[in-house]
Design a protein around this motif. Structure first.
Motif, PDB file in Angstrom:
ATOM      1  N   ALA A 273      59.351  81.686 108.673  1.00 12.37           N
ATOM      2  CA  ALA A 273      59.112  80.289 109.019  1.00 12.37           C
ATOM      3  C   ALA A 273      57.662  80.105 109.467  1.00 12.37           C
ATOM      4  CB  ALA A 273      60.064  79.867 110.130  1.00 12.37           C
ATOM      5  N   PRO A 274      57.085  78.925 109.162  1.00 10.49           N
ATOM      6  CA  PRO A 274      57.716  77.777 108.505  1.00 10.49           C
ATOM      7  C   PRO A 274      57.636  77.799 106.976  1.00 10.49           C
ATOM      8  CG  PRO A 274      55.524  77.168 109.200  1.00 10.49           C
ATOM      9  CD  PRO A 274      55.723  78.596 109.652  1.00 10.49           C
ATOM     10  N   GLY A 275      56.932  78.794 106.388  1.00  7.41           N
ATOM     11  CA  GLY A 275      56.758  78.795 104.942  1.00  7.41           C
ATOM     12  C   GLY A 275      58.052  78.842 104.164  1.00  7.41           C
ATOM     13  N   ASN A 276      59.102  79.456 104.766  1.00  2.00           N
ATOM     14  CA  ASN A 276      60.374  79.563 104.061  1.00  2.00           C
ATOM     15  C   ASN A 276      61.173  78.262 104.082  1.00  2.00           C
ATOM     16  OD1 ASN A 276      61.178  79.502 106.722  1.00  2.00           O
ATOM     17  ND2 ASN A 276      62.275  81.459 106.681  1.00  2.00           N
ATOM     18  N   ARG A 277      60.671  77.232 104.739  1.00  4.95           N
ATOM     19  CA  ARG A 277      61.342  75.928 104.710  1.00  4.95           C
ATOM     20  C   ARG A 277      61.021  75.136 103.457  1.00  4.95           C
ATOM     21  NH1 ARG A 277      59.891  73.256 110.286  1.00  4.95           N
ATOM     22  NH2 ARG A 277      60.698  71.429 109.171  1.00  4.95           N
ATOM     23  N   SER A 278      60.188  75.704 102.599  1.00  2.00           N
ATOM     24  CA  SER A 278      59.916  75.076 101.310  1.00  2.00           C
ATOM     25  C   SER A 278      60.320  76.029 100.201  1.00  2.00           C
ATOM     26  CB  SER A 278      58.423  74.728 101.183  1.00  2.00           C
ATOM     27  OG  SER A 278      58.169  74.042  99.969  1.00  2.00           O
ATOM     28  N   ALA A 279      61.138  75.530  99.291  1.00  2.58           N
ATOM     29  CA  ALA A 279      61.630  76.351  98.181  1.00  2.58           C
ATOM     30  C   ALA A 279      60.653  76.243  97.014  1.00  2.58           C
ATOM     31  CB  ALA A 279      63.021  75.886  97.762  1.00  2.58           C
ATOM     32  N   GLY A 280      60.267  77.395  96.468  1.00  4.45           N
ATOM     33  CA  GLY A 280      59.347  77.401  95.343  1.00  4.45           C
ATOM     34  C   GLY A 280      58.680  78.756  95.206  1.00  4.45           C
ATOM     35  N   PRO A 281      57.728  78.872  94.288  1.00  7.16           N
ATOM     36  CA  PRO A 281      57.063  80.161  94.063  1.00  7.16           C
ATOM     37  C   PRO A 281      56.148  80.513  95.226  1.00  7.16           C
ATOM     38  CG  PRO A 281      55.966  78.437  92.822  1.00  7.16           C
ATOM     39  CD  PRO A 281      57.205  77.814  93.414  1.00  7.16           C
ATOM     40  N   PRO A 282      55.729  81.777  95.319  1.00  9.75           N
ATOM     41  CA  PRO A 282      54.754  82.139  96.361  1.00  9.75           C
ATOM     42  C   PRO A 282      53.511  81.262  96.265  1.00  9.75           C
ATOM     43  CG  PRO A 282      55.647  84.102  95.324  1.00  9.75           C
ATOM     44  CD  PRO A 282      56.146  82.942  94.512  1.00  9.75           C
ATOM     45  N   GLY A 283      53.123  80.670  97.390  1.00  7.71           N
ATOM     46  CA  GLY A 283      52.003  79.732  97.390  1.00  7.71           C
ATOM     47  C   GLY A 283      50.663  80.405  97.631  1.00  7.71           C
ATOM     48  N   TRP A 284      50.388  81.504  96.931  1.00  8.55           N
ATOM     49  CA  TRP A 284      49.094  82.162  97.064  1.00  8.55           C
ATOM     50  C   TRP A 284      48.742  82.848  95.749  1.00  8.55           C
ATOM     51  CZ3 TRP A 284      53.510  83.382  99.764  1.00  8.55           C
ATOM     52  CH2 TRP A 284      54.138  84.583  99.456  1.00  8.55           C
ATOM     53  N   TYR A 285      47.422  82.980  95.495  1.00 10.11           N
ATOM     54  CA  TYR A 285      46.942  83.555  94.227  1.00 10.11           C
ATOM     55  C   TYR A 285      45.640  84.294  94.472  1.00 10.11           C
ATOM     56  CZ  TYR A 285      44.396  83.655  89.786  1.00 10.11           C
ATOM     57  OH  TYR A 285      43.665  84.051  88.699  1.00 10.11           O
ATOM     58  N   ASN A 286      45.501  85.476  93.851  1.00 13.39           N
ATOM     59  CA  ASN A 286      44.256  86.231  93.843  1.00 13.39           C
ATOM     60  C   ASN A 286      43.919  86.557  92.397  1.00 13.39           C
ATOM     61  OD1 ASN A 286      45.754  87.253  96.559  1.00 13.39           O
ATOM     62  ND2 ASN A 286      43.571  87.078  96.869  1.00 13.39           N
ATOM     63  N   GLY A 287      42.667  86.313  91.991  1.00 11.16           N
ATOM     64  CA  GLY A 287      42.300  86.595  90.608  1.00 11.16           C
ATOM     65  C   GLY A 287      40.849  86.270  90.335  1.00 11.16           C
ATOM     66  N   GLY A 288      40.546  86.028  89.058  1.00  6.49           N
ATOM     67  CA  GLY A 288      39.173  85.802  88.610  1.00  6.49           C
ATOM     68  C   GLY A 288      38.687  86.959  87.758  1.00  6.49           C
ATOM     69  N   ASP A 289      37.571  86.748  87.048  1.00  6.86           N
ATOM     70  CA  ASP A 289      37.113  87.786  86.120  1.00  6.86           C
ATOM     71  C   ASP A 289      35.641  88.157  86.275  1.00  6.86           C
ATOM     72  OD1 ASP A 289      35.970  85.481  85.184  1.00  6.86           O
ATOM     73  OD2 ASP A 289      36.953  85.513  83.229  1.00  6.86           O
ATOM     74  N   LYS A 290      34.983  87.684  87.343  1.00 11.70           N
ATOM     75  CA  LYS A 290      33.606  88.111  87.547  1.00 11.70           C
ATOM     76  C   LYS A 290      33.212  87.951  89.007  1.00 11.70           C
ATOM     77  CE  LYS A 290      31.377  83.697  86.313  1.00 11.70           C
ATOM     78  NZ  LYS A 290      30.399  83.073  85.412  1.00 11.70           N
ATOM     79  N   ASN A 291      32.104  88.637  89.368  1.00 11.97           N
ATOM     80  CA  ASN A 291      31.634  88.611  90.751  1.00 11.97           C
ATOM     81  C   ASN A 291      31.160  87.225  91.154  1.00 11.97           C
ATOM     82  OD1 ASN A 291      31.908  91.345  91.680  1.00 11.97           O
ATOM     83  ND2 ASN A 291      30.323  91.901  90.228  1.00 11.97           N
ATOM     84  N   CYS A 292      31.317  86.930  92.438  1.00 10.20           N
ATOM     85  CA  CYS A 292      30.801  85.673  92.989  1.00 10.20           C
ATOM     86  C   CYS A 292      29.347  85.869  93.414  1.00 10.20           C
ATOM     87  CB  CYS A 292      31.669  85.207  94.148  1.00 10.20           C
ATOM     88  SG  CYS A 292      33.329  84.703  93.656  1.00 10.20           S
ATOM     89  N   THR A 293      28.551  86.322  92.492  1.00  9.72           N
ATOM     90  CA  THR A 293      27.115  86.495  92.696  1.00  9.72           C
ATOM     91  C   THR A 293      26.414  86.064  91.419  1.00  9.72           C
ATOM     92  OG1 THR A 293      27.231  88.777  91.897  1.00  9.72           O
ATOM     93  CG2 THR A 293      27.403  88.437  94.284  1.00  9.72           C
ATOM     94  N   THR A 294      25.097  85.851  91.525  1.00 14.24           N
ATOM     95  CA  THR A 294      24.307  85.490  90.347  1.00 14.24           C
ATOM     96  C   THR A 294      23.088  86.405  90.270  1.00 14.24           C
ATOM     97  OG1 THR A 294      24.974  83.201  90.777  1.00 14.24           O
ATOM     98  CG2 THR A 294      23.332  83.546  89.069  1.00 14.24           C
ATOM     99  N   PRO A 295      23.296  87.680  89.924  1.00 12.02           N
ATOM    100  CA  PRO A 295      22.160  88.599  89.844  1.00 12.02           C
ATOM    101  C   PRO A 295      21.266  88.256  88.653  1.00 12.02           C
ATOM    102  CG  PRO A 295      24.142  89.657  89.040  1.00 12.02           C
ATOM    103  CD  PRO A 295      24.557  88.331  89.583  1.00 12.02           C
ATOM    104  N   ALA A 296      19.967  88.239  88.883  1.00 13.24           N
ATOM    105  CA  ALA A 296      19.015  87.922  87.810  1.00 13.24           C
ATOM    106  C   ALA A 296      17.739  88.705  88.047  1.00 13.24           C
ATOM    107  CB  ALA A 296      18.727  86.424  87.769  1.00 13.24           C
ATOM    108  N   SER A 297      17.003  88.925  86.969  1.00 16.21           N
ATOM    109  CA  SER A 297      15.738  89.657  87.070  1.00 16.21           C
ATOM    110  C   SER A 297      14.725  89.057  86.110  1.00 16.21           C
ATOM    111  CB  SER A 297      15.943  91.139  86.744  1.00 16.21           C
ATOM    112  OG  SER A 297      16.445  91.291  85.423  1.00 16.21           O
TER     113      SER A 297
END
Length: 507
Positions: A273-297
């Protein structure tokens, strides 16, 4: 003979008494009146009012006589009203019960009443009855239990926020979620329940820290008649975490750091509780396909053969430090860490390692991260001067400071002399005078040639003496289009790049 006299008086008296007694007993065993009523009752809970509703049924035992209810006593003492067409509001008292029939009355009692009792008095009147002749009467009593199923309470018209249930949908990669109040009842009064959808920059596609909120969290509430909400957030184009949480924006954690607070059971769909008072899929996600940086030269060649590599980490999604590795030839390598939002961190690659340069992050060459040293167009070129007389022909090559060592090949007649001229110095080669009319000066590394005519004065030809410096103009073969020309004060000398055309200069 004496004969006694038998007396029958006493035995007859005893027999008569016995007969009278047995008759009396029979009369007592028979009901005083065969006329009677029978009462039964049923009960239901009225959830609109929270009252128990008792329906009493009174049955007439007689098939030839109509009974009249003369008195009704109820406990609890609430009205017992007749149930009959056209009898709205009429009391059960005074109602006639048809022959071999029944009537019904309804009584309302408080919802917490445990039992109820009804006492009915009835009389059977016939035509011709007078006050001298009383009609048969009876009294019946019935008690029923009401509280076996607990107290009767009104059906709720709303649901308290602390008890409400919900359902939700969740699309983490798309940054979308919905939350809906379960059931048909709204939240009570002015209560509101907030829910929030938030996305983060993340250092890895799995849960890791630190994380930083991306954009603006989406938050809305259920209540005030609103029973369903839709939440949408932007998701970064890199590693991310997206959470659907219980509560408003004041519940958002920014940043999420190691050993810091967590959402835990506040995430919708969690087991606690209280998250179990709502029925549905897990409300969290981890993902992505690249770094959160902008390396340049970027790269800049210098005339001395070195290359300056400028490293930056200041793009729109740069949230983490970047460790660059700059690699050159011959095993040269250097690692440089650039903090988020920083640019122009300069690393100089020595000339001897600048043949091929690579810039890597996490062991991979970044986009546009390769380079080779290229001679800048504005680098000063070497110059050539001569000193000719009737006996010798001297050629001097001078290399300006700030450049690379340059190889110079001097050829006159059948003799060739080679020299390497260091920056800021000069080299001279002297040939014996001969019959050849010109000497050839070649800078092979730059792809340049200079032909100088030998014709000193007073030796059967033109004048003699030392000529001023002759600048070697142009750039390496293939660098700039052929045709760069240097016009000198004394004579005309052409340094031709790439095409190796020879220009005569009279010395």
């Amino acid at each position: 003979m004496f004969r006694p006299k038998l007396s029958l008086r006493r035995p007859l008296a005893v027999l008569a008494a016995a007969l009278i007694g047995s008759t009396g007993a029979a009369i007592v065993a028979t009901p005083a009146s065969a006329h009677h009523t029978t009462i039964s009752g049923t009960v239901v809970c009225d959830q609109l009012t929270g009252e128990r509703v008792i329906t009493w049924t009174v049955v007439n035992s007689e098939s030839r006589k109509t009974a009249t209810i003369t008195n009704v006593t109820a406990d609890p003492a609430t009205p017992v009203l007749l149930v009959a067409e056209g009898a709205d509001g009429a009391e059960l008292k005074g109602t006639a019960i048809p022959k071999d029939g029944s009537v019904q009355g309804v009584q309302r009692v408080p919802g917490d009443t445990q039992s109820a009792t009804l006492v009915v008095d009835a009389a059977w009147f016939q035509k011709g009855d007078s006050q001298r002749k009383k009609p048969p009467t009876s009294q019946d009593k019935k008690t029923i239990e009401l509280g076996a199923d607990g107290a009767c309470t009104p059906a709720p018209k709303c649901v308290d926020a602390s008890q409400a249930k919900y359902s939700h949908t969740f699309d983490g990669p798309g940054g979308k979620a919905t939350v809906k109040l379960a059931g048909d009842l709204p939240l009570c009064s002015d209560e509101k329940q907030y829910f929030t959808l938030v996305s983060y920059f993340a250092p890895r596609p799995q849960f890791s820290t630190p994380q930083y909120v991306y954009g603006t969290p989406a938050s809305d509430y259920l209540g005030n008649g609103q029973t369903e909400i839709e939440l949408n957030v932007d998701v970064p184009e890199c590693y991310t975490q997206v959470d659907l949480i219980w509560g408003g924006v004041d519940e958002v954690i920014d940043p999420i750091v190691e050993n810091g607070p967590r959402y835990g059971n506040k995430k919708l769909g969690d087991r606690g509780a209280p998250g179990n008072r709502s029925a549905g899929p897990p409300g969290w996600y981890n993902g992505g396909d690249k770094n959160c940086t902008t390396p340049a030269s970027t790269f800049a060649s210098a005339c001395d053969g070195t290359v300056t590599v400028s490293l930056s980490n200041d793009g729109s999604i740069s949230r983490y430090a970047v460790e660059f590795e700059v690699r050159g030839e011959n095993g040269w390598s250097k690692k440089v860490t650039v903090e988020p939002g920083k640019a122009n961190n300069e690393t100089v690659v020595p000339a001897e390692n600048a043949g091929k340069i690579e810039v890597l992050v996490d062991g991979k060459v970044i986009e546009n991260g390769t380079y080779e040293w290229t001679r800048p167009e504005d680098c000063p070129l070497p110059t050539v001067t001569t000193d000719a007389n009737c006996e010798t022909f001297a050629l001097t090559a001078s290399n300006p400071e700030g450049g690379l060592p340059v190889k110079v090949d001097f050829t006159y007649g059948d003799k060739t002399e080679s020299r390497t001229v260091e920056p800021g110095s000069s080299e001279t080669v002297t040939f014996p005078a001969g019959d050849d009319e010109a000497a050839l000066v070649v800078l092979p590394e730059l792809g340049l040639e200079l032909e100088v005519v030998y014709a000193p004065e007073g030796c059967g030809g033109g004048g003699g003496g030392e000529e001023p410096g002759l600048p070697v103009t142009g750039a390496a073969v293939g660098g700039i289009a052929a045709g760069a020309i240097a016009l000198l004060a004394v004579g005309a000398v052409l340094f031709v790049m790439a095409r190796r055309r020879r220009i005569h200069f009279t010395a």
